[in-house]
Design an enzyme around this catalytic site. Structure first.
Site, short mmCIF file in Angstrom:
data_model
loop_
_atom_site.label_atom_id
_atom_site.label_comp_id
_atom_site.label_asym_id
_atom_site.label_seq_id
_atom_site.Cartn_x
_atom_site.Cartn_y
_atom_site.Cartn_z
N GLY A 1 1.02 -1.18 0.02
CA GLY A 1 0.04 -0.12 0.05
C GLY A 1 0.97 1.26 0.11
CG MET B 1 -0.02 4.93 4.90
SD MET B 1 1.24 6.41 5.57
CE MET B 1 2.25 5.62 6.82
N GLY C 1 -1.03 1.27 13.04
CA GLY C 1 -1.58 2.58 12.37
C GLY C 1 -2.68 2.31 11.73
CB THR D 1 -7.83 4.41 10.44
OG1 THR D 1 -7.79 4.38 9.11
CG2 THR D 1 -6.69 5.21 10.93
CB THR E 1 2.25 7.03 12.93
OG1 THR E 1 2.14 7.14 11.43
CG2 THR E 1 2.07 5.83 13.38
CG HIS F 1 -8.19 12.27 5.09
ND1 HIS F 1 -8.65 12.71 6.42
CD2 HIS F 1 -6.99 11.79 5.36
CE1 HIS F 1 -8.08 12.40 7.28
NE2 HIS F 1 -6.68 11.95 6.77
CG HIS F 2 -6.75 10.18 -0.01
ND1 HIS F 2 -7.44 9.15 -0.33
CD2 HIS F 2 -6.17 10.09 0.95
CE1 HIS F 2 -6.97 8.10 0.76
NE2 HIS F 2 -6.12 8.89 1.70
CE LYS G 1 -9.33 8.70 6.62
NZ LYS G 1 -8.52 7.55 6.77
CB THR H 1 -6.20 11.92 12.28
OG1 THR H 1 -5.24 11.20 11.66
CG2 THR H 1 -5.54 13.21 13.10
#
Length: 242
Positions: free
Chosen positions: A11, A13, A74, A76, A101, A131-132, A135, A142
């Site tokens: 991915g 990330m 991390g 979500t 993070t 966000h993009h 998502k 967050t």
């Protein structure tokens, strides 16, 4: 050098974390993705970092616990049962779970808690996140992290004192409620603003992520920090000694 294994390595990330591992002078132990052998990765790693999916969390925690290696989570979109699984794993291995993070967001959450604890209920709290377009969860992890910080500062339960998805005739804003608004579009890595709105004045605390490298660097920092810690559940503020 710490051997860091990535769950969810293909991915966006995961790729950013692999680059951050190299930049930090640590050792990339390898990565797995859906259908991969998590147990084998855990066996060859000193620490795991998980940015995969909520559906894979139980298997990932089981593999980390069996290998006796710490894990930084991390991912979500977690639900109550996922937190139960994390608590159970933390009885035998160190686990750090966070909705973000980024070191900057970690400090932002600290400031939000401080502000909420000092301003009364006549100051309304609203959290706006962008966000993009890809998502899939809202509010973002967050935003919820910041909401929890505000709720702790106020000494209230976020689940009972929040407002989301306003539409139509909703009636007046609830006193003391923490509001959420989610914007989606483009390629935004993540913008978050917490607004404290009082009588004739406003206070805003914001963080803007320009790219995913900030989350990757923070994840690697968390991996470095958690090595050698006893079993337990840890958070990003502890990494910054907040």
């Amino acid at each position: 050098m710490a051997r860091i294994g990535i769950i969810g390595s293909e991915g966006r990330m995961g790729q950013a974390i692999a680059a951050a591992i190299a930049d930090a002078g640590e050792d990339f132990a390898g990565g797995v993705d859906k259908g991969g052998d998590v147990a084998a990765l855990a066996a060859q790693s000193d620490v795991l970092v998980d940015f995969s999916s909520p559906a894979a969390l139980e298997e990932n925690l089981d593999a980390a616990a069996a290998a006796g290696v710490p894990v930084v989570i991390g991912t979500t979109g977690l639900e109550e049962r996922h937190h139960f699984l994390i608590d159970h794993a933390a009885e035998t291995i160190p686990v750090l779970q966070t909705g973000n993070t980024s070191l900057g967001v970690t400090l932002l959450a600290h400031l939000v808690r401080e502000a909420a604890s000092r301003l009364g209920e006549d100051w309304d709290i609203e959290i706006v996140e962008t966000h993009h377009r890809m998502k899939v969860d809202a509010p973002s992890g967050t935003a919820l992290l910041l909401g929890e910080a505000a709720a702790r500062g106020r000494g209230v339960d976020l689940a009972q004192d929040s407002e989301r998805g306003r539409d139509g005739i909703t009636g007046k804003r609830g006193t003391g409620a923490i509001g959420f608004a989610a914007l989606r579009g483009g390629t935004v890595a993540g913008d978050h603003t917490v607004a404290f709105l009082g009588e004739s004045e406003r206070l805003t605390l914001s963080h803007m992520a320009e790219n995913r490298s900030i989350f990757a660097r923070g994840a690697v920092r968390a991996c470095q920090w958690i090595l050698g810690k006893p079993p337990g559940r840890y958070t990003m503020p502890e990494v910054l000694e907040l």
